[in-house]
Design an enzyme around this catalytic site. Structure first.
Site, short mmCIF file in Angstrom:
data_model
loop_
_atom_site.label_atom_id
_atom_site.label_comp_id
_atom_site.label_asym_id
_atom_site.label_seq_id
_atom_site.Cartn_x
_atom_site.Cartn_y
_atom_site.Cartn_z
N LYS A 94 30.91 10.62 5.21
CA LYS A 94 30.37 11.60 6.15
C LYS A 94 30.49 13.03 5.61
O LYS A 94 29.53 13.79 5.68
CB LYS A 94 31.09 11.51 7.51
N ARG B 169 34.11 10.24 19.28
CA ARG B 169 34.70 8.96 18.89
C ARG B 169 35.07 8.12 20.09
O ARG B 169 35.50 6.98 19.92
CB ARG B 169 35.98 9.22 18.09
N ARG C 56 40.45 8.54 -2.69
CA ARG C 56 40.42 9.92 -2.18
C ARG C 56 41.84 10.46 -2.01
O ARG C 56 42.11 11.62 -2.27
CB ARG C 56 39.68 9.93 -0.83
N ARG D 268 45.84 14.26 1.60
CA ARG D 268 45.94 13.84 3.01
C ARG D 268 46.93 12.70 3.14
O ARG D 268 46.73 11.64 2.56
CB ARG D 268 44.56 13.42 3.54
N ARG E 264 43.22 2.83 10.90
CA ARG E 264 42.13 3.77 11.27
C ARG E 264 40.80 3.03 11.38
O ARG E 264 39.98 3.33 12.23
CB ARG E 264 42.05 4.92 10.27
P1 ADP Z 1 38.51 9.88 8.83
O1 ADP Z 1 37.07 9.76 9.29
O2 ADP Z 1 38.70 9.63 7.37
O3 ADP Z 1 39.51 9.17 9.72
P2 ADP Z 1 38.70 12.54 9.93
O4 ADP Z 1 38.96 13.76 9.14
O5 ADP Z 1 37.42 12.44 10.66
O6 ADP Z 1 38.88 11.39 8.86
O7 ADP Z 1 39.87 12.30 10.98
C1 ADP Z 1 41.23 12.28 10.60
C2 ADP Z 1 42.10 12.05 11.83
O8 ADP Z 1 41.89 13.14 12.76
C3 ADP Z 1 41.76 10.80 12.66
O9 ADP Z 1 42.43 9.65 12.16
C4 ADP Z 1 42.26 11.22 14.04
O10 ADP Z 1 43.66 11.12 14.15
C5 ADP Z 1 41.91 12.69 14.11
N1 ADP Z 1 40.57 12.90 14.72
C6 ADP Z 1 39.46 13.37 14.08
N2 ADP Z 1 38.41 13.43 14.93
C7 ADP Z 1 38.87 12.98 16.14
C8 ADP Z 1 38.28 12.76 17.41
N3 ADP Z 1 36.98 13.02 17.63
N4 ADP Z 1 39.05 12.28 18.42
C9 ADP Z 1 40.34 12.03 18.22
N5 ADP Z 1 40.96 12.18 17.04
C10 ADP Z 1 40.25 12.65 16.00
#
Ligand code: ADP
Length: 190
Positions: free
Chosen positions: A14, A89, A128, A134, A146
């Site tokens: 993404k 989400r 990554r 991270r 996840r």
């Molecule tokens: P990835 O898609 O690799 O999990 P992101 O950077 O999108 O990475 O998200 C990392 C973490 O941030 C998620 O595992 C979650 O804990 C939190 N997070 C991100 N977006 C949301 C969301 N829309 N709602 C709740 N938690 C979120």
């Protein structure tokens, strides 16, 4: 206005594709993960709260996430459109997003889902993790958690936009440029 939801499991590309889409369509990229990491970097109360969930591979509570997203949109109203990455989400999140868009006289144009098999995701995210710094990218169990959370919580989001014919699945494996081409074909179709 073009408003996209870029959707897909962790490591589905993404972020990479969003950067290319921003270049081509001049949209504002809003990644909730990036916003949380920014807050964590600044040790804000919101960041500290988010971190406790992110470190366990769990979603940050909706109230926190929705408030932060709304602030970001409110601070950037004069843009040609948005790319929402990692949001919505959950069901409350898509309800909030639809309301916010409607309030501003806009709507979501399309949800583009990058489809990548689970085993490929694990390989990509571990890779990554070697450079991203991270903490949630360097542990296979956490990555699988996840993916599981993604599969459980986010299916209703895909289905919601599918009801109005706005959800599209994109093959997320292969050459990056090729995947970008598939996304652009969908957007140019709008
Ligand atoms: P990835 O898609 O690799 O999990 P992101 O950077 O999108 O990475 O998200 C990392 C973490 O941030 C998620 O595992 C979650 O804990 C939190 N997070 C991100 N977006 C949301 C969301 N829309 N709602 C709740 N938690 C979120």
């Amino acid at each position: 206005m073009i408003n996209l939801i870029l959707f897909g499991p962790p490591g589905s590309g993404k972020g990479t594709q969003a950067a290319k889409l921003v270049d081509r369509y001049q949209l504002l990229h809003i990644s909730t993960g990036d916003l949380f990491r920014y807050e964590i970097g600044n040790s804000t109360p919101l960041g500290l709260e988010a971190k406790s969930y992110m470190d366990r591979g769990m979603l940050v509570p909706d109230s926190v996430t929705i408030g932060m997203l709304r602030n970001k949109v409110e601070a950037n109203l004069e843009v040609p459109g948005y790319i929402f990455d990692g949001f919505p989400r959950t069901i409350p999140q898509y309800i909030a997003l639809d309301e916010l868009m409607e309030e501003k006289g806009h709507s979501i144009s399309k949800l583009l889902m990058l489809d990548v098999p689970d085993d490929e995701i694990v390989v990509r995210v571990l890779e990554r993790g070697k450079t991203s710094g991270r903490p949630d990218d360097s542990n296979e169990a956490l990555i699988r958690k996840r993916i599981e959370v993604f599969n459980e919580e986010t299916t209703p989001v895909f289905d919601h936009y599918a009801l109005s014919g706005r959800s599209v699945r994109i093959v997320g494996v292969g050459d990056k440029a090729e995947i970008f081409g598939r996304l652009c074909a969908e957007i140019d179709n709008l």
